[in-house]
Motif scaffolding. Structure first.
Motif, mmCIF file in Angstrom:
data_model
loop_
_atom_site.group_PDB
_atom_site.id
_atom_site.type_symbol
_atom_site.label_atom_id
_atom_site.label_comp_id
_atom_site.label_asym_id
_atom_site.label_seq_id
_atom_site.Cartn_x
_atom_site.Cartn_y
_atom_site.Cartn_z
ATOM 1 N N LEU A 37 0.826 -1.201 0.000
ATOM 2 C CA LEU A 37 0.000 0.000 0.000
ATOM 3 C C LEU A 37 0.866 1.259 0.000
ATOM 4 O O LEU A 37 0.521 2.269 -0.634
ATOM 5 C CB LEU A 37 -0.936 -0.012 1.209
ATOM 6 N N PHE A 38 1.983 1.204 0.713
ATOM 7 C CA PHE A 38 2.926 2.318 0.706
ATOM 8 C C PHE A 38 3.469 2.549 -0.706
ATOM 9 O O PHE A 38 3.493 3.684 -1.198
ATOM 10 C CB PHE A 38 4.062 2.025 1.678
ATOM 11 N N GLU A 40 2.170 1.648 -3.597
ATOM 12 C CA GLU A 40 1.108 2.107 -4.510
ATOM 13 C C GLU A 40 0.909 3.618 -4.402
ATOM 14 O O GLU A 40 0.839 4.324 -5.416
ATOM 15 C CB GLU A 40 -0.191 1.387 -4.184
ATOM 16 N N GLN A 41 0.829 4.106 -3.187
ATOM 17 C CA GLN A 41 0.582 5.522 -2.979
ATOM 18 C C GLN A 41 1.783 6.360 -3.392
ATOM 19 O O GLN A 41 1.633 7.417 -4.012
ATOM 20 C CB GLN A 41 0.257 5.772 -1.507
ATOM 21 N N MET A 42 2.995 5.910 -3.068
ATOM 22 C CA MET A 42 4.193 6.688 -3.360
ATOM 23 C C MET A 42 4.512 6.711 -4.848
ATOM 24 O O MET A 42 4.876 7.761 -5.403
ATOM 25 C CB MET A 42 5.375 6.121 -2.581
ATOM 26 N N GLY A 44 2.436 6.359 -7.258
ATOM 27 C CA GLY A 44 1.425 7.194 -7.896
ATOM 28 C C GLY A 44 1.744 8.668 -7.821
ATOM 29 O O GLY A 44 1.258 9.464 -8.633
ATOM 30 N N ALA A 45 2.584 9.047 -6.857
ATOM 31 C CA ALA A 45 2.969 10.455 -6.695
ATOM 32 C C ALA A 45 4.368 10.732 -7.260
ATOM 33 O O ALA A 45 4.898 11.817 -7.062
ATOM 34 C CB ALA A 45 2.922 10.837 -5.224
ATOM 35 N N THR A 162 -0.657 3.031 3.565
ATOM 36 C CA THR A 162 -1.297 4.120 2.815
ATOM 37 C C THR A 162 -1.267 5.415 3.610
ATOM 38 O O THR A 162 -0.935 6.487 3.081
ATOM 39 C CB THR A 162 -2.757 3.756 2.490
ATOM 40 N N ALA A 165 2.182 7.122 3.561
ATOM 41 C CA ALA A 165 2.475 7.779 2.287
ATOM 42 C C ALA A 165 1.633 9.045 2.099
ATOM 43 O O ALA A 165 2.143 10.077 1.638
ATOM 44 C CB ALA A 165 2.235 6.810 1.136
ATOM 45 N N GLU A 166 0.369 8.974 2.458
ATOM 46 C CA GLU A 166 -0.498 10.147 2.312
ATOM 47 C C GLU A 166 -0.021 11.291 3.198
ATOM 48 O O GLU A 166 -0.022 12.462 2.771
ATOM 49 C CB GLU A 166 -1.942 9.780 2.645
ATOM 50 N N GLN A 169 2.965 12.930 1.603
ATOM 51 C CA GLN A 169 2.615 13.714 0.425
ATOM 52 C C GLN A 169 1.881 15.005 0.776
ATOM 53 O O GLN A 169 1.826 15.927 -0.038
ATOM 54 C CB GLN A 169 1.788 12.849 -0.531
ATOM 55 N N ARG A 170 1.358 15.084 1.986
ATOM 56 C CA ARG A 170 0.750 16.333 2.451
ATOM 57 C C ARG A 170 1.807 17.304 2.970
ATOM 58 O O ARG A 170 1.467 18.420 3.363
ATOM 59 C CB ARG A 170 -0.263 16.044 3.557
#
Length: 234
Positions: A37-38, A40-42, A44-45, A162, A165-166, A169-170
């Motif tokens: 999940l980490f 996937e999120q990273m 994607g960014a 997730t 990573a979120e 990204q914030r």
């Protein structure tokens, strides 16, 4: 470090040990979830994957320099498996053998941040718990994230991958991003996340622990003896 870090990710879900020891190495059905999940999120960014290894393909000799040093080529290392600390020495249990990060000199050229999504990164009952990290790691490693005690590995708790990573990204600082991610996804009164900063001095360690973000490069240490500071989520 930058907003497009290089990731090295691995996990172990089952373990090849002699029969009398297998009871101590229970299968971790969901060990793949938090790092996946980490990723996937990273990715994607904009992050890139330098290596992805798991189970029998994730080997101690590829991490400790015996055959290669995969972690040297990454900014973020994220491992999910069994872990334990005895006599202040931390080790992770991979499919076929154990790896002791500090004694193998992790951080010679990378990573900058190491996430050990395992039980028992530290044991505060050991008065010298910080000595292996202060004496054994290379100058590139500036922040170690994990758990002070047991780590839950199930479908819901693994959403910390997730959440971590979120938070990053914030623009939330790296260590608070991890501590908050565990708090967001843990069961009540369990899973005490820890962040360990490795600085040149107290001010440097304090900055790493509370202010360093993905967009804030962390150069290698210059001091011979590092200063260790830690924070544990309540």
């Amino acid at each position: 470090m930058n907003t497009s870090p290089r990731l090295g990710v691995g996990w172990s879900t089952h373990f090849d040990r002699p029969w009398p020891m297998r009871i101590l190495y229970r299968r971790l059905r969901y060990a793949y979830r938090a790092p996946s999940l980490f990723i996937e999120q990273m990715v994607g960014a904009g992050a890139t994957i330098a290596f992805l290894r798991f189970d029998e393909r994730l080997r101690a000799e590829d991490l400790d320099g015996t055959q290669r040093a995969l972690a040297d080529a990454v900014d973020f290392l994220y491992l999910s498996t069994h872990g334990e600390t005895k006599s202040a020495a931390y080790k992770v249990s991979l499919h076929g053998s154990d790896w002791s990060p500090a004694s193998s000199g992790i951080g010679a050229a990378g990573p900058v941040v190491a996430v050990f999504d395992t039980c028992d990164l530290v044991d505060f009952s050991e008065a010298n718990w910080m000595e292996p990290w202060a004496q054994g790691v290379g100058t590139a490693l500036r922040l170690i994230l994990g758990f002070a005690g047991p780590a839950t590995v199930n479908q819901s708790a693994s959403l910390r991958g997730t959440a971590f990573a979120e938070n990053l990204q914030r623009g939330i600082p790296i260590a608070p991003s991890w501590l908050s991610a565990v708090q967001q996804t843990r069961l009540p009164q369990t899973d005490r996340a820890i962040a360990i900063a490795i600085g040149d001095d107290e001010d440097d360690a304090e900055y790493i622990l509370h202010r360093s973000t993905l967009s804030d490069p962390l150069p290698p240490r210059t001091a011979v003896t590092p200063l260790i500071k830690a924070e544990v989520c309540p």
